[in-house]
Scaffold this motif. Structure first.
Motif, short mmCIF file in Angstrom:
data_model
loop_
_atom_site.label_atom_id
_atom_site.label_comp_id
_atom_site.label_asym_id
_atom_site.label_seq_id
_atom_site.Cartn_x
_atom_site.Cartn_y
_atom_site.Cartn_z
N VAL A 269 -43.14 24.99 -12.04
CA VAL A 269 -42.10 25.20 -11.02
C VAL A 269 -41.08 26.22 -11.48
N ARG A 270 -40.29 26.66 -10.52
CA ARG A 270 -39.16 27.54 -10.78
C ARG A 270 -37.88 26.87 -10.30
N VAL A 271 -36.76 27.32 -10.84
CA VAL A 271 -35.44 26.87 -10.40
C VAL A 271 -34.69 28.07 -9.85
N ASN B 48 -39.93 29.53 -15.76
CA ASN B 48 -41.05 28.87 -16.43
C ASN B 48 -40.71 27.43 -16.81
N ILE B 49 -40.94 26.52 -15.87
CA ILE B 49 -40.69 25.10 -16.10
C ILE B 49 -41.95 24.31 -15.78
N LEU B 50 -42.23 23.34 -16.64
CA LEU B 50 -43.37 22.45 -16.42
C LEU B 50 -42.84 21.05 -16.14
N TYR C 143 -37.19 19.85 -0.89
CA TYR C 143 -37.39 20.27 -2.28
C TYR C 143 -36.98 19.18 -3.29
N ALA C 144 -37.57 19.26 -4.46
CA ALA C 144 -37.24 18.35 -5.56
C ALA C 144 -36.14 18.94 -6.42
N ILE D 226 -40.87 14.02 -16.77
CA ILE D 226 -40.38 14.78 -17.92
C ILE D 226 -40.61 16.26 -17.61
N PHE D 227 -39.64 17.10 -17.97
CA PHE D 227 -39.84 18.53 -17.73
C PHE D 227 -39.60 19.31 -19.01
N GLY D 228 -40.20 20.49 -19.06
CA GLY D 228 -40.00 21.40 -20.19
C GLY D 228 -39.60 22.77 -19.68
#
Length: 281
Positions: free
Chosen positions: A272-274, A160-162, A7-8, A245-247
């Motif tokens: 992605v999700r965390v 909700n992450i991009l 995983y990242a 870059i993430f949002g």
């Protein structure tokens, strides 16, 4: 055959506190695991094969270095073939290479019945880089020292992450060589409070990555991505040394609007999700 998902991670803030005489930097960073992963399949072989081939020397690959570390520890060869479905961009600030190496430690331990404990594997991995301690462990952690001292904190769950990667890598070594250390410390308590409350405005105020100034000076397009993500009502930041870059978005509707925009421009755009369930080997 042994299958592993590597995983990242994301750095939800990163402070550079000082530089040691040996050249390493003292940091403090909040790290979480995402559900973006590389699929890895390991099988026994009469030689080491890593498929597909990477565009650099196999001996520089952290998969190979993990294998060499284990081989040296057990005193005999443990050759393998690995097939990777690579989804994490390379040199992206997401620790994809380290995650691949971490998965290799656990996979070869199972494949050859080496019977090392998790703690033993983590200790072995430290020689390959400070990131290994976290990537071998996962979860929601604050890392300090050179990234090898981990503090457990209340789990972070984000739906909700991009993630946006421009398709090129950034050298972590180059960034560290150019970084200027200041006396202003990042307030991780306020960051965590804003994350748990999902307060986007406060997150945009408190989220910090001390590597951003160096990287944005080299790659202005990354600053443009970050600013555009903020326009889409997200809390945006660069992860690690970039170039990703993430949002963080408050709701799925805003996430989808941003995804529709960025996915037409950047191939490596991921929703992605965390959570705590990702990154556990």
């Amino acid at each position: 055959m042994i299958k592993k998902n590597a995983y990242a991670k994301l750095n939800l803030s990163l402070d550079i506190i000082g530089k040691r005489e040996n050249g390493y930097h003292d940091i403090k960073t909040l790290m979480v695991m995402t559900d973006l992963y590389d699929e890895m399949s390991f099988s026994k072989s009469n030689k080491v094969e890593i498929l597909p081939n990477f565009n650099f020397d196999i001996k520089d690959n952290l998969i190979y270095k993990a294998y060499e570390t284990l081989k040296s520890k057990v005193g005999y060869d443990i050759p393998f073939k690995i097939e990777i479905n690579k989804k994490i961009p390379i040199a992206a600030g997401l620790a994809g290479g380290t995650s691949n190496g971490a998965a290799t430690f656990y996979a070869l331990n199972e494949l050859y019945d080496l019977n090392f404990s998790k703690d033993e594997l983590i200790e072995m991995s430290k020689s390959l880089g400070a990131d290994f301690t976290y990537m071998m462990t996962g979860g929601t952690k604050i890392a300090s020292g050179i990234g090898d001292i981990l503090e457990d904190i209340r789990p972070i769950y984000l739906e909700n992450i991009l993630i946006i990667n421009p398709g090129y890598g950034v050298s972590t070594k180059d960034v560290y060589n150019k970084i200027k250390i200041d006396d202003e410390r990042i307030d991780f308590h306020k960051i965590l409070d804003a994350i748990y409350k999902l307060d986007i405005d406060k997150l945009n105020f408190f989220l910090r990555n001390k590597m951003e100034d160096v990287v944005f000076n080299m790659h202005r397009d990354l600053l443009e991505i970050k600013n555009k993500l903020i326009e889409f009502n997200s809390a945006a930041l660069m992860s690690g040394s970039g170039a990703t870059i993430f949002g963080i978005f408050e709701d799925k509707k805003s996430l989808e609007e941003a995804y529709f925009y960025f996915s037409k421009i950047y191939r490596y755009t991921y929703k992605v999700r965390v959570g705590e369930g990702f990154g556990s080997f």
